[in-house]
Design a protein around this motif. Structure first.
Motif, PDB file in Angstrom:
ATOM      1  N   ILE A 133       0.881  -1.211  -0.087  1.00 42.15           N
ATOM      2  CA  ILE A 133       0.067  -0.198  -0.164  1.00 42.15           C
ATOM      3  C   ILE A 133       0.700   1.145   0.053  1.00 42.15           C
ATOM      4  CG2 ILE A 133      -1.876   1.408   1.073  1.00 42.15           C
ATOM      5  CD1 ILE A 133      -2.509  -1.394   2.516  1.00 42.15           C
ATOM      6  N   ARG A 134       0.839   1.874  -1.077  1.00 35.15           N
ATOM      7  CA  ARG A 134       1.523   3.148  -1.113  1.00 35.15           C
ATOM      8  C   ARG A 134       0.966   4.498  -0.621  1.00 35.15           C
ATOM      9  NH1 ARG A 134       1.565   4.225  -5.970  1.00 35.15           N
ATOM     10  NH2 ARG A 134       3.642   5.115  -6.507  1.00 35.15           N
ATOM     11  N   PRO A 192       0.074   8.010  -5.265  1.00 38.49           N
ATOM     12  CA  PRO A 192      -0.242   6.858  -4.289  1.00 38.49           C
ATOM     13  C   PRO A 192      -1.529   6.165  -4.031  1.00 38.49           C
ATOM     14  CG  PRO A 192      -0.373   9.044  -3.161  1.00 38.49           C
ATOM     15  CD  PRO A 192      -0.155   9.261  -4.608  1.00 38.49           C
ATOM     16  N   ASP A 193      -1.554   4.992  -3.356  1.00 35.90           N
ATOM     17  CA  ASP A 193      -2.706   4.294  -3.396  1.00 35.90           C
ATOM     18  C   ASP A 193      -3.611   5.245  -2.389  1.00 35.90           C
ATOM     19  OD1 ASP A 193      -1.949   2.145  -5.036  1.00 35.90           O
ATOM     20  OD2 ASP A 193      -0.762   1.628  -3.162  1.00 35.90           O
ATOM     21  N   HIS A 227      -7.015   7.102  -3.236  1.00 37.19           N
ATOM     22  CA  HIS A 227      -8.131   7.356  -2.348  1.00 37.19           C
ATOM     23  C   HIS A 227      -7.752   8.028  -0.986  1.00 37.19           C
ATOM     24  CE1 HIS A 227     -10.567   4.460  -4.631  1.00 37.19           C
ATOM     25  NE2 HIS A 227      -9.717   3.659  -4.503  1.00 37.19           N
ATOM     26  N   VAL A 228      -8.837   8.656  -0.369  1.00 34.79           N
ATOM     27  CA  VAL A 228      -8.449   9.354   0.676  1.00 34.79           C
ATOM     28  C   VAL A 228      -8.916   9.052   1.803  1.00 34.79           C
ATOM     29  CG1 VAL A 228      -8.579  11.756   1.546  1.00 34.79           C
ATOM     30  CG2 VAL A 228      -8.221  11.403  -0.908  1.00 34.79           C
ATOM     31  N   CYS A 238      -8.336   0.714   8.611  1.00 41.37           N
ATOM     32  CA  CYS A 238      -9.251   1.769   7.611  1.00 41.37           C
ATOM     33  C   CYS A 238      -8.521   1.477   6.320  1.00 41.37           C
ATOM     34  CB  CYS A 238      -9.264   3.187   8.381  1.00 41.37           C
ATOM     35  SG  CYS A 238      -9.934   4.332   7.171  1.00 41.37           S
ATOM     36  N   VAL A 239      -7.120   1.984   6.425  1.00 41.89           N
ATOM     37  CA  VAL A 239      -6.431   2.068   5.261  1.00 41.89           C
ATOM     38  C   VAL A 239      -6.421   0.879   4.407  1.00 41.89           C
ATOM     39  CG1 VAL A 239      -3.897   2.313   4.313  1.00 41.89           C
ATOM     40  CG2 VAL A 239      -4.595   3.868   6.062  1.00 41.89           C
ATOM     41  N   ARG A 240      -6.152  -0.210   5.126  1.00 47.54           N
ATOM     42  CA  ARG A 240      -6.045  -1.570   4.480  1.00 47.54           C
ATOM     43  C   ARG A 240      -7.550  -1.754   3.682  1.00 47.54           C
ATOM     44  NH1 ARG A 240      -2.611  -3.641   9.131  1.00 47.54           N
ATOM     45  NH2 ARG A 240      -0.980  -3.635   8.262  1.00 47.54           N
TER      46      ARG A 240
END
Length: 210
Positions: free
Chosen positions: A3-4, A49-50, A78-79, A114-116
């Motif tokens: 995940i970047r 970035p991702d 995505h944010v 959350c990020v994942r």
């Protein structure tokens, strides 16, 4: 899959903590860090970035301005919003396409989850906060629908009331009689189902229509 990430927060201690948090995760890679909105937007454009982890309140360009620019430019990142606030700015962020919201007083593991989740194509809102955010959004949409029933003159008078103007001042500015101003105002009260000036001002403020 790695995940970047680009991380953006104007508080150095918070930003350092975020960098450390994600650097310890084998599936995460921090590409850049930003201390203001302009830096965040520039990093997103440069590194693509991702995920962008974004604080809403930052100098030079706040989080909502960053989101609007990203939407305008159709950037695919995505944010995830990391915020200490619990207000309508977050609802606006959700409307602008934010996929995740985590409050700063939540445990760090929740931000990782959350990020994942967002990276996997999902959305993440804290359960209680999600309900509140949706309620605010629905309330505002309902308010906008009701406001759309007003004539241009009635809407103009409603905004003048929100600014604290009295009937005589409104009549003078619009070059109408005070009686006509009162009649328009009565129609506004009826259409918006509010009780008097205070009710009208509260209606507009709650729905951010003032």
């Amino acid at each position: 899959m790695t995940i970047r990430l680009v991380l953006a927060d104007d508080h150095p201690i918070v930003l350092d903590g975020l960098v450390q948090l994600f650097s310890l995760e084998p599936d995460c890679k921090v590409l850049a860090r930003a201390t203001n909105g302009e830096e965040a937007l520039r990093a997103v454009r440069q590194f693509q970035p991702d995920i962008l982890v974004l604080d809403l309140r930052m100098p030079r360009k706040d989080g909502l301005m960053v989101l609007r620019d990203m939407k305008r430019d159709a950037l695919s990142t995505h944010v995830v919003i990391l915020t200490g606030m619990d207000n309508d700015d977050v609802v606006d962020a959700i409307r602008l396409g934010v996929r995740g919201v985590v409050l700063k007083d939540m445990a760090p593991r929740l931000l990782l989850q959350c990020v994942r989740a967002v990276h996997a194509g999902g959305k993440w809102l804290e359960k209680g906060y999600a309900t509140q955010a949706v309620d605010k959004l629905l309330e505002r949409e309902a308010g906008m629908h009701m406001a759309n029933t007003l004539t241009p003159r009635e809407l103009e008078i409603a905004h003048m009331i929100a600014k604290g103007m009295h009937n005589k001042a409104i009549a003078n500015q619009l070059a109408i009689s005070e009686g006509t101003a009162k009649l328009h105002l009565h129609h506004v009260y009826e259409k918006l189902d509010v009780d008097g000036r205070l009710g009208l001002m509260q209606f507009l403020q709650r729905r951010r229509l003032d």
